[in-house]
Design a protein around this motif. Structure first.
Motif, PDB file in Angstrom:
ATOM      1  N   LYS A 161       0.836  -1.208   0.000  1.00 39.31           N
ATOM      2  CA  LYS A 161       0.000   0.000   0.000  1.00 39.31           C
ATOM      3  C   LYS A 161       0.866   1.251   0.000  1.00 39.31           C
ATOM      4  CE  LYS A 161      -4.199  -1.781   2.186  1.00 39.31           C
ATOM      5  NZ  LYS A 161      -5.048  -1.764   3.385  1.00 39.31           N
ATOM      6  N   VAL A 162       1.929   1.202   0.854  1.00 38.75           N
ATOM      7  CA  VAL A 162       2.838   2.362   0.924  1.00 38.75           C
ATOM      8  C   VAL A 162       3.501   2.596  -0.431  1.00 38.75           C
ATOM      9  CG1 VAL A 162       5.013   3.183   1.940  1.00 38.75           C
ATOM     10  CG2 VAL A 162       3.239   2.222   3.404  1.00 38.75           C
ATOM     11  N   GLU A 163       3.951   1.484  -1.058  1.00 40.87           N
ATOM     12  CA  GLU A 163       4.595   1.608  -2.379  1.00 40.87           C
ATOM     13  C   GLU A 163       3.636   2.221  -3.400  1.00 40.87           C
ATOM     14  OE1 GLU A 163       6.320  -2.062  -3.716  1.00 40.87           O
ATOM     15  OE2 GLU A 163       7.620  -2.210  -1.970  1.00 40.87           O
ATOM     16  N   LYS A 164       2.381   1.764  -3.340  1.00 42.68           N
ATOM     17  CA  LYS A 164       1.391   2.299  -4.292  1.00 42.68           C
ATOM     18  C   LYS A 164       1.159   3.792  -4.054  1.00 42.68           C
ATOM     19  CE  LYS A 164      -1.153  -1.955  -5.233  1.00 42.68           C
ATOM     20  NZ  LYS A 164      -2.384  -2.713  -5.005  1.00 42.68           N
ATOM     21  N   ARG A 165       1.101   4.182  -2.762  1.00 49.04           N
ATOM     22  CA  ARG A 165       0.906   5.591  -2.445  1.00 49.04           C
ATOM     23  C   ARG A 165       2.108   6.416  -2.925  1.00 49.04           C
ATOM     24  NH1 ARG A 165      -1.772   5.567   3.587  1.00 49.04           N
ATOM     25  NH2 ARG A 165      -3.853   5.014   2.938  1.00 49.04           N
ATOM     26  N   GLU A 166       3.305   5.823  -2.667  1.00 45.47           N
ATOM     27  CA  GLU A 166       4.509   6.540  -3.122  1.00 45.47           C
ATOM     28  C   GLU A 166       4.499   6.728  -4.644  1.00 45.47           C
ATOM     29  OE1 GLU A 166       7.765   4.249  -1.555  1.00 45.47           O
ATOM     30  OE2 GLU A 166       7.769   5.304   0.358  1.00 45.47           O
ATOM     31  N   GLN A 167       4.068   5.669  -5.358  1.00 38.74           N
ATOM     32  CA  GLN A 167       3.977   5.791  -6.835  1.00 38.74           C
ATOM     33  C   GLN A 167       2.986   6.890  -7.230  1.00 38.74           C
ATOM     34  OE1 GLN A 167       3.056   1.959  -8.461  1.00 38.74           O
ATOM     35  NE2 GLN A 167       5.155   1.201  -8.264  1.00 38.74           N
ATOM     36  N   LYS A 168       1.850   6.923  -6.512  1.00 36.64           N
ATOM     37  CA  LYS A 168       0.841   7.947  -6.815  1.00 36.64           C
ATOM     38  C   LYS A 168       1.400   9.346  -6.555  1.00 36.64           C
ATOM     39  CE  LYS A 168      -3.512   5.521  -6.365  1.00 36.64           C
ATOM     40  NZ  LYS A 168      -4.771   5.385  -5.655  1.00 36.64           N
ATOM     41  N   VAL A 169       2.119   9.444  -5.377  1.00 32.43           N
ATOM     42  CA  VAL A 169       2.721  10.749  -5.040  1.00 32.43           C
ATOM     43  C   VAL A 169       3.705  11.154  -6.126  1.00 32.43           C
ATOM     44  CG1 VAL A 169       4.263  11.899  -3.396  1.00 32.43           C
ATOM     45  CG2 VAL A 169       2.340  10.568  -2.554  1.00 32.43           C
ATOM     46  N   GLN A 170       4.530  10.196  -6.579  1.00 27.25           N
ATOM     47  CA  GLN A 170       5.511  10.507  -7.641  1.00 27.25           C
ATOM     48  C   GLN A 170       4.805  10.917  -8.931  1.00 27.25           C
ATOM     49  OE1 GLN A 170       8.029   7.054  -7.914  1.00 27.25           O
ATOM     50  NE2 GLN A 170       9.139   7.539  -6.032  1.00 27.25           N
ATOM     51  N   GLU A 171       3.738  10.187  -9.201  1.00 24.26           N
ATOM     52  CA  GLU A 171       2.989  10.523 -10.418  1.00 24.26           C
ATOM     53  C   GLU A 171       2.381  11.928 -10.309  1.00 24.26           C
ATOM     54  OE1 GLU A 171       0.114   7.373 -10.925  1.00 24.26           O
ATOM     55  OE2 GLU A 171       1.659   5.904 -11.470  1.00 24.26           O
ATOM     56  N   LEU A 172       1.867  12.244  -9.105  1.00 25.88           N
ATOM     57  CA  LEU A 172       1.284  13.576  -8.898  1.00 25.88           C
ATOM     58  C   LEU A 172       2.359  14.661  -8.984  1.00 25.88           C
ATOM     59  CD1 LEU A 172      -1.250  12.847  -6.007  1.00 25.88           C
ATOM     60  CD2 LEU A 172      -1.824  13.601  -8.296  1.00 25.88           C
ATOM     61  N   GLU A 173       3.530  14.370  -8.396  1.00 30.49           N
ATOM     62  CA  GLU A 173       4.636  15.346  -8.469  1.00 30.49           C
ATOM     63  C   GLU A 173       5.078  15.559  -9.918  1.00 30.49           C
ATOM     64  OE1 GLU A 173       7.597  13.688  -5.847  1.00 30.49           O
ATOM     65  OE2 GLU A 173       6.744  14.633  -4.047  1.00 30.49           O
ATOM     66  N   ALA A 174       5.130  14.424 -10.626  1.00 26.36           N
ATOM     67  CA  ALA A 174       5.560  14.531 -12.046  1.00 26.36           C
ATOM     68  C   ALA A 174       4.512  15.339 -12.835  1.00 26.36           C
ATOM     69  CB  ALA A 174       5.723  13.155 -12.662  1.00 26.36           C
ATOM     70  N   ALA A 175       3.246  15.123 -12.558  1.00 30.13           N
ATOM     71  CA  ALA A 175       2.180  15.845 -13.272  1.00 30.13           C
ATOM     72  C   ALA A 175       2.243  17.328 -12.918  1.00 30.13           C
ATOM     73  CB  ALA A 175       0.827  15.258 -12.911  1.00 30.13           C
ATOM     74  N   ALA A 176       2.562  17.603 -11.624  1.00 31.93           N
ATOM     75  CA  ALA A 176       2.618  18.989 -11.193  1.00 31.93           C
ATOM     76  C   ALA A 176       3.800  19.684 -11.851  1.00 31.93           C
ATOM     77  CB  ALA A 176       2.767  19.056  -9.654  1.00 31.93           C
ATOM     78  N   GLU A 177       4.914  19.016 -12.030  1.00 35.99           N
ATOM     79  CA  GLU A 177       6.086  19.596 -12.699  1.00 35.99           C
ATOM     80  C   GLU A 177       5.776  19.913 -14.151  1.00 35.99           C
ATOM     81  OE1 GLU A 177       9.599  17.216 -12.184  1.00 35.99           O
ATOM     82  OE2 GLU A 177       9.557  17.439 -10.015  1.00 35.99           O
ATOM     83  N   LYS A 178       5.029  19.033 -14.752  1.00 35.61           N
ATOM     84  CA  LYS A 178       4.680  19.253 -16.155  1.00 35.61           C
ATOM     85  C   LYS A 178       3.793  20.484 -16.280  1.00 35.61           C
ATOM     86  CE  LYS A 178       4.827  14.663 -18.143  1.00 35.61           C
ATOM     87  NZ  LYS A 178       4.084  13.569 -18.689  1.00 35.61           N
ATOM     88  N   GLN A 179       2.890  20.643 -15.384  1.00 31.06           N
ATOM     89  CA  GLN A 179       1.984  21.772 -15.451  1.00 31.06           C
ATOM     90  C   GLN A 179       2.762  23.097 -15.228  1.00 31.06           C
ATOM     91  OE1 GLN A 179      -1.182  21.052 -12.681  1.00 31.06           O
ATOM     92  NE2 GLN A 179      -2.295  19.742 -14.071  1.00 31.06           N
ATOM     93  N   GLN A 180       3.734  23.045 -14.385  1.00 30.81           N
ATOM     94  CA  GLN A 180       4.523  24.265 -14.145  1.00 30.81           C
ATOM     95  C   GLN A 180       5.457  24.558 -15.291  1.00 30.81           C
ATOM     96  OE1 GLN A 180       6.499  23.676 -10.411  1.00 30.81           O
ATOM     97  NE2 GLN A 180       4.619  23.982  -9.219  1.00 30.81           N
ATOM     98  N   GLY A 181       5.895  23.564 -15.913  1.00 32.24           N
ATOM     99  CA  GLY A 181       6.891  23.770 -16.962  1.00 32.24           C
ATOM    100  C   GLY A 181       6.302  24.167 -18.222  1.00 32.24           C
TER     101      GLY A 181
END
Length: 196
Positions: free
Chosen positions: A176-196
């Motif tokens: 579960k933790v790994e899945k959450r971490e993946q989601k967090v990474q995916e959200l961070e990556a999506a947020a970086e794309k939006q800023q860039g």
């Protein structure tokens, strides 16, 4: 003294002549007795026939002592032949009593021997029973030890199951933790794309 000897005493008194019977009665009132006995009174004996004299003696002195008193009185009035005959009869009776007593003692001894044998048999049976009981106790102790070992094995098994369950729960949480971490990474990556 049994009934037979009382009959012998009656016969002895009946065989006395009048003078001897009179002397017998007089001496019977004066004869020296054992401490616990008292002399008979002349009034009780005065008109008594030989059978009545014998009965009075029996009542007054008891079965065992009456014959001894009669022999003593007969000797004192010098009717020694009758006294001797009575003594012989008494001795015969004593011999018979001794024989009976010996037989009774023999029977009692045999009864005691039988009782002793029965007791020994009972003791042997008790010992066998005790050995069987001890064997049963040993078997029960062995069963208890086996049960304890089994209980310890069961406890180990239960603990192993609990550990396995805990490990499984930890593994599930890690996933579960790994899945959450993946989601967090995916959200961070999506947020970086939006800023860039």
């Amino acid at each position: 003294m049994d009934g037979r000897l009382l009959g012998v005493l009656t016969t002895a008194l009946e065989n006395l002549n009048e003078s001897e019977l009179k002397k017998f009665k007089i001496q019977l009132c004066r004869v020296e007795l054992k401490e616990e006995y008292a002399n008979m009174t002349p009034a009780a004996l005065q008109r008594a026939e030989p059978v009545e004299v014998e009965q009075l003696m029996f009542k007054h002195y008891g079965a065992d002592y009456a014959l001894d008193v009669a022999i003593d009185v007969l000797e004192k009035i010098n009717v020694r032949g009758v006294a001797r005959d009575l003594r012989r009869e008494a001795e015969k009776d004593q011999q018979k009593d001794l024989q009976v007593q010996r037989r009774e003692e023999g029977v009692q001894r045999r009864e005691k021997e039988v009782e002793l044998r029965e007791t020994q048999v009972q003791l042997r049976e008790e010992r066998v029973h005790l050995r069987e009981e001890r064997a049963l106790v040993r078997e029960q102790r062995a069963t208890v030890r086996e049960e304890r070992v089994q209980a310890q094995e069961d406890k180990v098994e239960i603990r192993e199951k609990k550990v396995q369950e805990l490990e499984d729960a930890v593994h599930v949480r890690e996933e579960k933790v790994e899945k959450r971490e993946q989601k967090v990474q995916e959200l961070e990556a999506a947020a970086e794309k939006q800023q860039g």
